[in-house]
Design a protein around this motif. Structure first.
Motif, mmCIF file in Angstrom:
data_model
loop_
_atom_site.group_PDB
_atom_site.id
_atom_site.type_symbol
_atom_site.label_atom_id
_atom_site.label_comp_id
_atom_site.label_asym_id
_atom_site.label_seq_id
_atom_site.Cartn_x
_atom_site.Cartn_y
_atom_site.Cartn_z
ATOM 1 N N GLY A 61 6.710 -4.800 8.707
ATOM 2 C CA GLY A 61 7.782 -4.213 7.914
ATOM 3 C C GLY A 61 7.383 -4.065 6.468
ATOM 4 N N SER A 62 6.081 -4.157 6.195
ATOM 5 C CA SER A 62 5.608 -4.201 4.804
ATOM 6 C C SER A 62 5.337 -2.832 4.196
ATOM 7 N N GLY A 63 4.975 -1.872 5.012
ATOM 8 C CA GLY A 63 4.593 -0.572 4.473
ATOM 9 C C GLY A 63 3.103 -0.419 4.299
ATOM 10 N N TYR A 64 2.339 -1.506 4.405
ATOM 11 C CA TYR A 64 0.878 -1.421 4.329
ATOM 12 C C TYR A 64 0.336 -0.838 5.623
ATOM 13 N N LYS A 65 -0.756 -0.105 5.523
ATOM 14 C CA LYS A 65 -1.352 0.544 6.684
ATOM 15 C C LYS A 65 -2.293 -0.374 7.451
ATOM 16 N N THR A 66 -2.938 -1.322 6.771
ATOM 17 C CA THR A 66 -3.841 -2.243 7.446
ATOM 18 C C THR A 66 -3.437 -3.678 7.128
ATOM 19 N N PHE A 67 -3.672 -4.575 8.084
ATOM 20 C CA PHE A 67 -3.302 -5.970 7.876
ATOM 21 C C PHE A 67 -4.175 -6.606 6.801
ATOM 22 N N LYS A 68 -5.436 -6.199 6.722
ATOM 23 C CA LYS A 68 -6.334 -6.769 5.710
ATOM 24 C C LYS A 68 -5.822 -6.482 4.310
ATOM 25 N N GLU A 69 -5.385 -5.258 4.082
ATOM 26 C CA GLU A 69 -4.837 -4.888 2.778
ATOM 27 C C GLU A 69 -3.564 -5.684 2.484
ATOM 28 N N PHE A 70 -2.709 -5.818 3.486
ATOM 29 C CA PHE A 70 -1.468 -6.576 3.317
ATOM 30 C C PHE A 70 -1.754 -8.044 2.970
ATOM 31 N N TYR A 71 -2.700 -8.646 3.696
ATOM 32 C CA TYR A 71 -2.956 -10.078 3.504
ATOM 33 C C TYR A 71 -3.676 -10.349 2.190
ATOM 34 N N THR A 72 -4.683 -9.557 1.866
ATOM 35 C CA THR A 72 -5.477 -9.832 0.663
ATOM 36 C C THR A 72 -4.778 -9.411 -0.626
ATOM 37 N N LEU A 73 -4.053 -8.304 -0.581
ATOM 38 C CA LEU A 73 -3.441 -7.791 -1.803
ATOM 39 C C LEU A 73 -2.025 -8.297 -2.045
ATOM 40 N N HIS A 74 -1.346 -8.712 -0.985
ATOM 41 C CA HIS A 74 0.036 -9.157 -1.184
ATOM 42 C C HIS A 74 0.245 -10.627 -0.841
ATOM 43 N N VAL A 75 -0.138 -11.027 0.364
ATOM 44 C CA VAL A 75 0.129 -12.405 0.789
ATOM 45 C C VAL A 75 -0.620 -13.400 -0.081
ATOM 46 N N LEU A 76 -1.932 -13.220 -0.253
ATOM 47 C CA LEU A 76 -2.723 -14.173 -1.026
ATOM 48 C C LEU A 76 -2.332 -14.192 -2.498
ATOM 49 N N GLN A 77 -1.824 -13.075 -3.009
ATOM 50 C CA GLN A 77 -1.521 -13.002 -4.441
ATOM 51 C C GLN A 77 -0.055 -13.290 -4.765
ATOM 52 N N SER A 78 0.838 -13.039 -3.832
ATOM 53 C CA SER A 78 2.260 -13.153 -4.153
ATOM 54 C C SER A 78 3.016 -14.220 -3.353
#
Length: 303
Positions: A61-78
């Protein structure tokens, strides 16, 4: 950094998942365990499975196209404040298969209410482009060629049953060459009322089997079939069958249950189960506004 557009209530998801995992662990501790081998080492991750499951569901439900982008750019940082024991992306991908069984069980707790009006359909889940099918190795022996009204496709077929509110009632994954009618008896064990499907579900044997269990299968007739009397309300609801097409569209475009980047069968299944779970949390689902109980008695119509 990509901008995240969340359609889900992450706090609610974590609370539901964590409660489910705690109940599961309590039941699991009551089951007699096999004795461990002398010298056996059992490593334990810093992250709890409920955290892994929550993040896996949140991606859809994030709007990111790849899980790697979601995890590295959002989860790890926010999300470090919410998940203090976050691991690296590579380690997280290694943990994902361990939550597959719990995800499947959790998804069955998220099914909707049986309202007496159900819709059934199947949708292809491609694992690669057709031109690369001959060289595909990840799902070798598990996927097949299938054909529908759009054309040939290589992969799986997802069978879905929803109610009139757009909530999932049952689902099943099969190779793409499996007949749409084959999984129906098993998927409809707990259903009553009326089940609406397309012409691919026409079968006198299947109709009689379901009818004996209190479920009436309603489909459109083929061109060469004789006209038959159908209640007008059934004809109206058949026209509303497109609601399940909208659900398939939500699953593929919003919840991203289909892509061709899988490198593991288990991670493919985690992605699929997490996507279906994410759909159950969407605040607005495709639905219809017509209810037979609110309508007067209508005469049958030739169909």
């Amino acid at each position: 950094m990509s901008t995240i557009v969340s359609h889900l209530d992450i706090v609610q998801i974590f609370c539901d998942v964590d409660d489910f995992c705690n109940q599961w662990e309590n039941l699991w501790q009551q089951v007699p365990q096999l004795p461990s081998t002398k010298g056996e080492r059992r490593s334990k991750s810093k992250m709890h499975l409920s955290e892994v499951m929550t993040i896996a569901i949140a991606f859809h439900g994030s709007g990111y196209k790849t899980f790697k982008e979601f995890y590295t750019l959002h989860v790890l940082q926010s999300w470090r404040g919410a998940f203090p024991n976050l691991v690296s992306y590579t380690r997280f991908v290694e943990l994902m298969p361990w939550c597959l069984m719990l995800l499947c069980c959790f998804l069955h707790t998220r099914t909707g209410e049986v309202t007496g009006i159900s819709f059934i359909d199947s949708t292809p889940i491609d694992v690669c482009h057709n031109c690369r099918a001959h060289a595909h190795k990840v799902f070798k022996g598990l996927v097949k060629w299938g054909k529908n009204s759009v054309g040939w496709h290589f992969g799986f077929k997802l069978h879905l049953i929803i109610n009139d509110c757009g909530e999932l009632l049952a689902f099943k994954l099969t190779p793409a060459n499996v007949d749409d009618r084959k999984p129906v008896p098993d998927m409809t064990k707990d259903l009553i009322g009326k089940l609406f499907g397309d012409r691919g579900y026409i079968s006198q044997k299947l109709f009689e089997e379901l009818y004996q269990r209190g479920l009436e299968l309603v489909t459109k007739s083929k061109k060469k079939m004789k006209n038959r009397l159908v209640k007008l309300i059934d004809k109206i609801l058949l026209r509303k069958r497109a609601v399940i097409e909208s659900v398939n569209d939500h699953l593929k475009n919003m919840c991203q249950i289909e892509h061709s980047r899988h490198r593991s069968v288990f991670n493919f299944l985690v992605n699929l189960m997490a996507g279906l779970a994410a759909y159950t949390y969407l605040p607005k689902k495709p639905s219809i506004d017509i209810y037979p109980k609110d309508l007067p008695a209508l005469p049958p119509a030739v169909f």
